[in-house]
Design a protein around this motif. Structure first.
Motif, PDB file in Angstrom:
ATOM      1  N   GLU A  20      -2.126  48.432  11.604  1.00 22.85           N
ATOM      2  CA  GLU A  20      -2.185  47.530  12.900  1.00 22.85           C
ATOM      3  C   GLU A  20      -3.477  46.704  12.699  1.00 22.85           C
ATOM      4  O   GLU A  20      -3.139  45.360  13.373  1.00 22.85           O
TER       5      GLU A  20
ATOM      6  N   ASP B 284      -2.420  43.765  10.349  1.00 23.75           N
ATOM      7  CA  ASP B 284      -1.341  42.692  11.183  1.00 23.75           C
ATOM      8  C   ASP B 284      -2.102  42.027  12.497  1.00 23.75           C
ATOM      9  O   ASP B 284      -1.785  40.779  12.512  1.00 23.75           O
ATOM     10  N   LYS B 285      -3.041  42.536  12.905  1.00 22.31           N
ATOM     11  CA  LYS B 285      -3.886  41.831  13.982  1.00 22.31           C
ATOM     12  C   LYS B 285      -4.569  40.706  13.354  1.00 22.31           C
ATOM     13  O   LYS B 285      -4.616  39.429  14.047  1.00 22.31           O
TER      14      LYS B 285
END
Length: 370
Positions: free
Chosen positions: A214, A217-218
């Motif tokens: 994550e 992805d951020k």
């Protein structure tokens, strides 16, 4: 480049070929063997420049092991460590370079240089320095001079990565989420600081450390917001050629930021992204000039990012990187900026970034590898 390493490269290049056959027919250890290998070793201009640059850095090592000339010692020493490692120097080997590298790593690992996981406070380098030092530690993890040194690298790195992840999670406006700024608790973001954290996270993940998907992805979402051409609902830029800006919402790309964004996207594994394609096209149309803002900083990203694109982008960047940087090297072997903001940062800064830019061709640092 280290001559022994260059010889090993020659042996691999000529394995099974006619030249290898003629050399292999000579008894190992004979004078004829050594002379034949010596005749094959013809250093090119880039190898000579890098050799002289590394020797120049040795002259800037201080008694405490740091390699710095104008402050920010932890960050500058970390850049120097990566420069040494990029040409195959091994910590602790019985050579002036190996011993210098070991002392430099020991300096960075001093407890006073890291406060609650943070490397940017003691030397004033802020999150820039923290990202640089964390990336360096990921690159030398497992390559220390002893088991004990590797354990201390791992422990320092674990705390440093946790701080990067915590800093990314700070509440920010939507278009700034996923990025980083000058301090761990900053509520805004910029690409220049963020790219170092992104490289550190990706390299740490490659090392097997705990980096949530994550967080990558951020970071990609933040990079997309920093692209200068608006994206449609599928994430495709409206324009086939575009660049990256210092902060989201700005529509004016620059050489340094476009190079940084290109490499950051690749570091996140988005090699086939249309943003990578668009940025590489933009850089072909807007080649680097030595009066670009933060020229040395931009060349570091440019050389790596365009190399990973391959084809015309890689060929053009390889040629221009050598042409521009070799022209700027001083007789003493170092580099220094006389332009803009970089002129106040120092010789170690410019020299390490020049070596790292030219050192892409050697493929020793893991972050250089796709």
């Amino acid at each position: 480049m280290n001559r022994d390493l260059n010889r090993r490269r020659l042996l691999s290049l000529f394995g099974g070929g006619a030249v290898w056959g003629s050399v292999a027919s000579l008894p190992m250890g004979t004078t004829a063997w050594a002379e034949d290998l010596e005749s094959l070793y013809v250093p090119d201009a880039v190898d000579r420049a890098v050799e002289r640059g590394i020797d120049a850095l040795l002259r800037y090592q201080n008694e405490d092991g740091s390699i710095a000339d104008r402050g920010r010692a932890t960050a500058m020493t970390s850049l120097a460590i990566m420069a040494f490692a990029s040409v195959g120097v091994v910590a602790g080997e019985d050579s002036p370079r190996g011993r210098a590298l070991d002392r430099a790593i020991e300096y960075v690992l001093r407890p006073r240089n890291q406060s609650d996981g943070y490397f940017g406070r003691q030397d004033g380098s802020r999150m820039y320095g923290h990202g640089i030092t964390t990336l360096m530690l990921t690159e030398v993890l497992g390559m220390g001079s002893s088991v004990q040194q590797n354990e201390r690298i791992h422990d320092a790195l674990d705390a440093a990565i946790k701080l990067i992840l915590k800093s990314q999670a700070v509440n920010k406006p939507t278009n700034l989420q996923g990025g980083w700024r000058y301090t761990p608790d900053a509520r805004d973001s910029d690409l220049s600081v963020s790219v170092w954290q992104v490289m550190a996270l990706r390299s740490a993940k490659n090392d097997g450390l705990d980096v949530p998907v994550e967080s990558i992805d951020k970071a990609v979402a933040y990079l997309e917001n920093s692209y200068t051409s608006p994206l449609d609902d599928r994430g495709v830029p409206r324009e086939s050629m575009g660049g990256f800006a210092y902060t989201p919402g700005t529509r004016h790309p620059s050489f340094t930021m476009t190079s940084a964004g290109l490499l950051a996207m690749q570091t996140c594994g988005r090699y086939d992204s249309p943003l990578v394609t668009g940025a590489s096209k933009w850089l072909l149309e807007h080649p680097p000039r030595n009066n670009d803002r933060f020229f040395f900083y931009g060349m570091y990203y440019y050389a790596q990012g365009m190399h990973q694109v391959g084809g015309e982008s890689a060929d053009t960047a390889t040629r221009l990187t050598a042409e521009l940087l070799l022209r700027l090297q001083t007789r003493a072997g170092h580099w220094v900026s006389y332009e803009g903001e970089e002129r106040n940062i120092g010789i170690v800064y410019a020299t390490t970034l020049a070596i790292l830019s030219l050192g892409v061709r050697y493929h020793y640092l893991p972050i250089y590898q796709r």
